[in-house]
Design a protein around this motif. Structure first.
Motif, PDB file in Angstrom:
ATOM      1  N   ALA A   1      25.127  25.534   6.375  1.00 60.31           N
ATOM      2  CA  ALA A   1      23.768  25.050   6.125  1.00 60.31           C
ATOM      3  C   ALA A   1      23.599  23.614   6.613  1.00 60.31           C
ATOM      4  CB  ALA A   1      23.453  25.146   4.634  1.00 60.31           C
ATOM      5  N   GLU A   2      24.647  22.824   6.499  1.00 56.49           N
ATOM      6  CA  GLU A   2      24.598  21.438   6.968  1.00 56.49           C
ATOM      7  C   GLU A   2      24.425  21.383   8.488  1.00 56.49           C
ATOM      8  OE1 GLU A   2      27.958  18.067   7.436  1.00 56.49           O
ATOM      9  OE2 GLU A   2      27.703  18.823   5.403  1.00 56.49           O
ATOM     10  N   ASN A   3      25.139  22.249   9.202  1.00 55.57           N
ATOM     11  CA  ASN A   3      24.984  22.298  10.661  1.00 55.57           C
ATOM     12  C   ASN A   3      23.570  22.713  11.053  1.00 55.57           C
ATOM     13  OD1 ASN A   3      27.654  21.549  11.092  1.00 55.57           O
ATOM     14  ND2 ASN A   3      28.392  23.657  11.135  1.00 55.57           N
ATOM     15  N   GLN A   4      23.004  23.676  10.331  1.00 56.69           N
ATOM     16  CA  GLN A   4      21.634  24.111  10.620  1.00 56.69           C
ATOM     17  C   GLN A   4      20.642  22.992  10.331  1.00 56.69           C
ATOM     18  OE1 GLN A   4      21.583  27.543   8.058  1.00 56.69           O
ATOM     19  NE2 GLN A   4      22.326  28.930   9.656  1.00 56.69           N
ATOM     20  N   LEU A   5      20.909  22.218   9.301  1.00 55.45           N
ATOM     21  CA  LEU A   5      20.045  21.083   8.988  1.00 55.45           C
ATOM     22  C   LEU A   5      20.073  20.050  10.099  1.00 55.45           C
ATOM     23  CD1 LEU A   5      18.305  19.429   7.000  1.00 55.45           C
ATOM     24  CD2 LEU A   5      20.423  18.587   5.986  1.00 55.45           C
ATOM     25  N   LEU A   6      21.264  19.749  10.611  1.00 55.87           N
ATOM     26  CA  LEU A   6      21.381  18.763  11.688  1.00 55.87           C
ATOM     27  C   LEU A   6      20.756  19.281  12.981  1.00 55.87           C
ATOM     28  CD1 LEU A   6      25.011  17.480  10.996  1.00 55.87           C
ATOM     29  CD2 LEU A   6      22.850  16.382  10.414  1.00 55.87           C
ATOM     30  N   GLN A   7      20.817  20.600  13.208  1.00 54.43           N
ATOM     31  CA  GLN A   7      20.147  21.171  14.375  1.00 54.43           C
ATOM     32  C   GLN A   7      18.638  20.963  14.288  1.00 54.43           C
ATOM     33  OE1 GLN A   7      21.563  25.228  14.231  1.00 54.43           O
ATOM     34  NE2 GLN A   7      23.066  24.880  15.831  1.00 54.43           N
ATOM     35  N   ALA A   8      18.071  21.198  13.104  1.00 58.17           N
ATOM     36  CA  ALA A   8      16.639  20.990  12.921  1.00 58.17           C
ATOM     37  C   ALA A   8      16.275  19.528  13.123  1.00 58.17           C
ATOM     38  CB  ALA A   8      16.224  21.459  11.523  1.00 58.17           C
ATOM     39  N   LYS A   9      17.142  18.622  12.684  1.00 58.14           N
ATOM     40  CA  LYS A   9      16.899  17.193  12.887  1.00 58.14           C
ATOM     41  C   LYS A   9      16.922  16.843  14.378  1.00 58.14           C
ATOM     42  CE  LYS A   9      18.717  12.621  11.580  1.00 58.14           C
ATOM     43  NZ  LYS A   9      18.941  12.140  12.955  1.00 58.14           N
ATOM     44  N   ASN A  10      17.868  17.443  15.106  1.00 58.16           N
ATOM     45  CA  ASN A  10      17.935  17.194  16.545  1.00 58.16           C
ATOM     46  C   ASN A  10      16.688  17.705  17.266  1.00 58.16           C
ATOM     47  OD1 ASN A  10      20.496  16.076  16.258  1.00 58.16           O
ATOM     48  ND2 ASN A  10      21.547  17.995  16.672  1.00 58.16           N
ATOM     49  N   ASN A  11      16.165  18.838  16.818  1.00 56.61           N
ATOM     50  CA  ASN A  11      14.977  19.419  17.456  1.00 56.61           C
ATOM     51  C   ASN A  11      13.713  18.625  17.171  1.00 56.61           C
ATOM     52  OD1 ASN A  11      16.442  21.545  18.572  1.00 56.61           O
ATOM     53  ND2 ASN A  11      16.116  22.869  16.805  1.00 56.61           N
ATOM     54  N   ASN A  12      13.718  17.870  16.095  1.00 58.56           N
ATOM     55  CA  ASN A  12      12.534  17.138  15.672  1.00 58.56           C
ATOM     56  C   ASN A  12      12.397  15.841  16.474  1.00 58.56           C
ATOM     57  OD1 ASN A  12      10.361  16.084  14.313  1.00 58.56           O
ATOM     58  ND2 ASN A  12      11.494  15.599  12.439  1.00 58.56           N
ATOM     59  N   SER A  13      11.861  15.970  17.670  1.00 52.47           N
ATOM     60  CA  SER A  13      11.665  14.789  18.526  1.00 52.47           C
ATOM     61  C   SER A  13      10.428  15.016  19.385  1.00 52.47           C
ATOM     62  CB  SER A  13      12.879  14.555  19.432  1.00 52.47           C
ATOM     63  OG  SER A  13      13.028  15.608  20.356  1.00 52.47           O
TER      64      SER A  13
END
Length: 438
Positions: free
Chosen positions: A47-59
């Motif tokens: 879940a932590e990796n998925q959270l960081l992926q969403a953060k990376n996409n948010n640009s």
């Protein structure tokens, strides 16, 4: 919410080596178990990796709000027959003329207007990031509840093993007294055999309790993400510190429950999808700027080389006049998605209201059972002590003594199980009301 979640992840990375080294040293408390699981649990890491992926996409770049810049270069070679004619020279023919072309350009493209589609795309990415944070919180809650459930299973198994050993000590004492009495002619062989049978039965109970205890610890180790064969004792202290009322539970659930928050965020995302779809009705205006260079070298030809370089720029406008009603269909479907999510939100609210009420009822009744079992335990212990004294005086039989002993053991086991079950129910209330992760 975002900063809190990312701080938790950062702290987890910082303390990970320490927890791996100190994860099961000495007695394990529930707080320490939860801390280890927050770092080691496999589902939480995913879940932590998925959270960081969403953060990376948010640009804004990922939403298409930045211009795109490209650099291209090429080298081509061709060989052809050339025939030219001029008034002064007449017809000239060149066979097998080779041409080497060197080219390169730097280009910038930018969408000046696309019906606000890129703007809504960016807002959707922000909402997806926020939704993933809620998903991460849900996984934290699920992990904590798994730890609590597995931890108190170990507590129950550990306590049952302790009680089984205490019962075995009583049976050994009774057996030894029966042997001593028979030696002095004060008891018959049947009394010794009965005491031995009961002692063997208690030995079997100890083995079963030990097996269950080992299994329960392994189950907890899997949740904690530590080596399966790790062995330790757990702190069995329990305090009920939270006072709940039915209205407070339902009210808090309707505001702070993570499942409901996630669904409400999904509603917002579908509304943003509609706006993105509606942007297809507007014209698209794009601009570009380019600087290009080209050089062609010839062999065996009148022209030795040709070269060009310089900037260029342009605008392009496109407008979808008709595409077979595809745009209209997409908008209709997007609106239907919004209606579906709104219905799903109402469904979740209804279920959560039921679940919150049931969770409160479950906790209330389990607390009442704890009180009843506690009173029963006091009575069972008193009954056993009186029976024990009477057995010493010969006023009760060995069967009556054994019955009192078994009754006390059963009531003690039921009392401990009731306490642990009530504590798990309390944590479930904290989860459903959104108070487990603050």
């Amino acid at each position: 919410m975002r900063n809190k979640i990312y701080i938790i992840i950062a702290l987890g990375w910082m303390v990970f080596p320490f927890l791996k080294a100190q994860e099961i040293s000495g007695e394990l408390t529930l707080e320490k178990a939860i801390g280890i699981a927050m770092t080691n649990n496999y589902d939480l890491k995913i879940a932590e990796n998925q959270l960081l992926q969403a953060k990376n996409n948010n640009s804004i770049g990922n939403a298409g709000l930045w211009p795109s810049v490209s650099i291209n270069g090429g080298l081509d070679y061709s060989e052809s027959d050339i025939e030219t004619e001029t008034e002064s020279t007449g017809v000239l023919t060149y066979d097998g003329v080779g041409a080497t072309v060197y080219s390169g350009n730097a280009r910038v493209d930018y969408a000046l207007f696309d019906g606000f589609g890129n703007k809504y795309n960016y807002k959707k990415l922000q909402q997806l990031d926020e939704q993933q944070q809620i998903f991460f919180q849900q996984q934290m809650e699920n992990t904590m509840l798994d730890v609590v459930d597995a931890y108190y299973n170990v507590c129950s198994a550990q306590q049952n093993l302790k009680l089984a050993k205490e019962s075995m000590a009583i049976s050994k004492e009774r057996y030894q007294k029966a042997v001593d009495k028979r030696t002095y002619g004060q008891a018959n062989k049947l009394d010794v055999l009965n005491a031995e049978v009961d002692m063997n039965s208690d030995s079997t109970n100890i083995l079963n309790a030990e097996q269950y205890c080992v299994t329960a610890i392994k189950d907890l180790n899997v949740v904690l993400g530590v080596p399966v064969n790790s062995a330790y004792s757990v702190d069995e202290k329990i305090e009920f510190t939270k006072n709940f009322t039915a209205d407070e539970v339902i009210s808090a659930t309707m505001v702070r429950n993570s499942m409901l928050q996630s669904q409400q965020k999904q509603e917002e995302i579908t509304q943003m999808d509609l706006k993105i779809t509606q942007s297809g009705k507007y014209p698209k205006l794009s601009a570009y700027g380019k600087y290009a260079y080209s050089n062609t070298d010839y062999s065996d030809y009148a022209t030795v080389y040709s070269q060009s370089s310089g900037p260029s720029a342009g605008l392009s406008l496109s407008f979808n006049v008709f595409n077979g009603n595809q745009q209209r269909t997409r908008e209709k479907n997007a609106k239907l998605n919004i209606l579906s999510e709104q219905e799903r939100t109402q469904q979740i609210k209804s279920r959560l209201e039921r679940d919150a009420s049931n969770a409160y009822t479950d906790y209330t009744y389990k607390k009442r059972i704890v009180d009843l079992q506690q009173r029963s335990l006091v009575q069972a212990e008193l009954n056993f002590e009186q029976t024990k004294e009477m057995f010493k005086l010969g006023s009760v039989t060995s069967i009556e003594f054994r019955t009192a002993q078994q009754n006390m053991l059963n009531v003690a086991n039921n009392y401990n199980d009731a306490r642990f079950n009530a504590k798990v129910a309390e944590y479930n209330l904290l989860r459903i009301t959104g108070e487990l992760v603050k």
